[in-house]
Motif scaffolding. Structure first.
Motif, short mmCIF file in Angstrom:
data_model
loop_
_atom_site.label_atom_id
_atom_site.label_comp_id
_atom_site.label_asym_id
_atom_site.label_seq_id
_atom_site.Cartn_x
_atom_site.Cartn_y
_atom_site.Cartn_z
N GLN A 1 0.83 -1.19 0.00
CA GLN A 1 0.00 0.00 0.00
C GLN A 1 0.87 1.25 0.00
O GLN A 1 0.58 2.22 -0.69
CB GLN A 1 -0.89 -0.02 1.24
N ARG A 2 1.98 1.20 0.74
CA ARG A 2 2.88 2.35 0.80
C ARG A 2 3.48 2.61 -0.58
O ARG A 2 3.61 3.76 -1.00
CB ARG A 2 3.97 2.07 1.84
N PHE B 1 0.90 4.16 -2.74
CA PHE B 1 0.74 5.56 -2.34
C PHE B 1 1.87 6.40 -2.93
O PHE B 1 1.64 7.49 -3.46
CB PHE B 1 0.73 5.66 -0.81
N LEU C 1 2.21 10.64 -4.08
CA LEU C 1 3.38 11.50 -3.88
C LEU C 1 3.76 12.34 -5.10
O LEU C 1 4.25 13.46 -4.94
CB LEU C 1 4.58 10.68 -3.38
N LEU D 1 2.84 16.02 -5.00
CA LEU D 1 3.33 16.85 -3.89
C LEU D 1 3.42 18.33 -4.29
O LEU D 1 2.99 19.21 -3.55
CB LEU D 1 4.71 16.34 -3.44
N ASP D 2 3.97 18.59 -5.48
CA ASP D 2 4.09 19.97 -5.94
C ASP D 2 2.72 20.63 -6.08
O ASP D 2 2.53 21.78 -5.68
CB ASP D 2 4.82 20.05 -7.29
N TYR E 1 1.42 21.49 -2.70
CA TYR E 1 2.12 22.63 -2.12
C TYR E 1 1.69 23.94 -2.78
O TYR E 1 1.40 24.93 -2.12
CB TYR E 1 3.63 22.42 -2.26
N VAL F 1 0.65 20.71 3.92
CA VAL F 1 0.87 19.62 2.97
C VAL F 1 1.27 18.34 3.70
O VAL F 1 0.78 17.25 3.37
CB VAL F 1 1.93 20.01 1.93
N GLN F 2 2.11 18.47 4.71
CA GLN F 2 2.51 17.27 5.45
C GLN F 2 1.30 16.62 6.12
O GLN F 2 1.10 15.40 6.03
CB GLN F 2 3.56 17.62 6.50
N MET G 1 -0.86 14.94 3.49
CA MET G 1 -0.31 13.68 3.01
C MET G 1 -0.55 12.56 4.03
O MET G 1 -0.84 11.43 3.66
CB MET G 1 1.19 13.82 2.73
N LEU G 2 -0.44 12.89 5.30
CA LEU G 2 -0.70 11.90 6.35
C LEU G 2 -2.16 11.45 6.32
O LEU G 2 -2.46 10.26 6.34
CB LEU G 2 -0.38 12.50 7.72
N ARG G 3 -3.06 12.43 6.24
CA ARG G 3 -4.48 12.08 6.19
C ARG G 3 -4.78 11.27 4.94
O ARG G 3 -5.57 10.33 4.97
CB ARG G 3 -5.34 13.34 6.17
N PHE H 1 -2.77 9.32 3.37
CA PHE H 1 -2.21 7.97 3.56
C PHE H 1 -3.15 7.11 4.40
O PHE H 1 -3.41 5.95 4.09
CB PHE H 1 -0.84 8.09 4.23
N TRP I 1 -8.91 14.52 -5.28
CA TRP I 1 -9.09 13.96 -3.93
C TRP I 1 -8.05 14.53 -2.99
O TRP I 1 -8.36 15.01 -1.90
CB TRP I 1 -8.98 12.43 -4.04
N ILE J 1 -8.34 17.24 0.36
CA ILE J 1 -7.77 17.05 1.69
C ILE J 1 -6.91 18.25 2.08
O ILE J 1 -6.96 18.73 3.21
CB ILE J 1 -6.96 15.74 1.75
#
Lengths: 254, 178
Positions: B7-8, B11, B16, B19-20, B23, B40-41, B44-46, B48, B62, B66
């Motif tokens: 899953q990681r 993801f 990932l 990411l840009d 941001y 952003v951090q 990304m956690l939410r 994940f 999506w 978030i």
């Protein structure tokens, strides 16, 4: 045609006009220098915006931070799984032997599963008594649906059935067990009904009544939903049916 | 365990790369660099945590939804902190340092500040989702919770006010040269 108005031209520029309307605008552009100038100013604007935007990249430091945060999250998750396993192994190994242990597993597993319903009834009751039913008041699909993204573990079906006597009042996210459960609140006459949704697999528990509250579960895809409330059974069944139909529609491949 | 690290990887491959986008969108919503990075951090956690349950057809809208939720939560927290700090500053009789000033570091930062100052929050957001994130009207409508017609008129008005803003700016520059 007369000159296109600003929203029309802007949508044309984004290729978001219906084909016929787009053709009319295109024909007009052939003839109208001032609309052409307007269009080219839109494209100059886009270039400038993207120019500014591209100079703003996520720093390498941020990328590293995010990766390590994800790694930490995953490690924490694995640790939680490990602890749960140790707990079970410990309690089994310590207190019981052989056949006794087998019997316990046999009994404990279904108990654990059905107890989710007990937890939901408790969650419903606490929310009712604390007046903490709704974090996000809205009957609007467009407001509520995106609100759940990133807050709950599933994207629940969000639909107002006011015409059928079930008015959507709002939603919240509540931790039940380990899951961030999406909760939708409906008003039906004097009753408040709640729909809990979370990711789950396995058999759907039968309908049950806990402390005077009826619980009715169903499953669409990997989303389990449970309707909780003190209305009469047929009324709960009607709302459950409406919701399940909607979920099936939404889950259908487009 | 195998499923979890799979899953990681999924993801990393699907989310990932945005990411840009995440941001930039956070910056366009008016956040200074450090705040945008925190948002952003958190997003990304939410993302994940919610990734296993993701059934949306497209990842980018999506993820940006978030980011938007995190931005709203962060703004609320900041307001609370700001109120505390203001109370403290009032008590001490000193002004709080200007956080905007620290964010303005380079030419593009300056330009962004100038752009943002000419637009309302709604216009800023809609314009960023269209011109920067390149989402469709339908996706923007779903994400911001308004009808498609509203997206269309917001975009048009945002573009108009930006145009006027820039025209005024150019005139000022011309005057300055003379």
């Amino acid at each position: 045609m007369a000159c296109a108005d600003a929203p029309q031209l802007s949508a044309y520029f984004d290729a978001e006009l219906p084909a016929r309307e787009a053709a009319t605008v295109a024909a007009h552009l052939e003839e109208c220098a001032s609309c052409r100038a307007h269009l080219s100013s839109l494209s100059a604007q886009r270039a400038r915006l993207r120019g500014v935007s591209e100079s703003l990249s996520a720093s390498r430091a941020l990328a590293t931070r995010v990766r390590s945060a994800l790694g930490a999250e995953e490690a924490a998750r694995a640790a939680r799984r490990g602890r749960r396993r140790e707990f079970w192994l410990g309690s089994l190994g310590g207190a019981l032997l052989g056949a006794c242990a087998a019997a316990l597993v046999f009994v404990a597993t279904p108990l654990l599963r059905t107890d989710v319903l007990g937890e939901l009834a408790t969650a419903h009751l606490t929310a009712l008594s604390r007046g903490a039913l709704i974090e996000m008041p809205s009957s609007d699909h467009h407001t509520l649906k995106p609100w759940f993204a990133g807050r709950s573990d599933v994207a629940p079906v969000v639909a107002d059935f006011a015409a059928d006597g079930f008015g959507l009042v709002g939603g919240r996210v509540q931790r039940v067990g380990g899951a961030r459960v999406a909760v939708l609140v409906y008003r039906h006459g004097a009753h408040l009904l709640e729909v809990f949704s979370w990711p789950a697999a396995g058999p759907v528990p039968p309908a049950r009544t806990v402390r005077g509250y009826h619980l009715l579960s169903w499953q669409v895809g990997d989303v389990r939903s449970c309707l909780v409330g003190d209305a009469e059974w047929p009324e709960l069944q009607r709302l459950a049916q409406l919701l399940e139909q909607r979920a099936n529609l939404e889950a259908a491949p487009r | 365990m195998v499923a979890a690290s799979g899953q990681r990887e999924r993801f990393a491959a699907q989310v990932l790369p945005h990411l840009d986008d995440a941001y930039r969108f956070a910056r366009w919503l008016g956040n200074a660099r450090a705040d945008a990075e925190d948002i952003v951090q958190e997003a990304m956690l939410r993302a994940f945590r919610g990734f296993a349950a993701l059934r949306a057809p497209a990842v980018k809208p999506w993820l940006l939804t978030i980011v938007r939720n995190c931005h709203v939560d962060a703004a609320r927290q900041r307001q609370r902190r700001e109120a505390d700090r203001q109370a403290l500053a009032d008590a001490q009789g000193a002004g709080a340092p200007d956080p905007q000033l620290a964010a303005i570091q380079s030419q593009s930062e300056l330009e962004l500040q100038r752009l943002l100052s000419g637009l309302s929050a709604e216009h800023r957001e809609t314009l960023a989702l269209r011109e920067v994130a390149e989402l469709s009207y339908r996706e923007i409508a779903t994400l911001t919770g308004v009808p498609v017609g509203t997206v269309m008129s917001r975009l048009s008005r945002a573009r108009e006010s930006l145009r006027e803003h820039w025209q005024a700016e150019t005139q000022e520059l011309d005057h300055g040269m003379r």
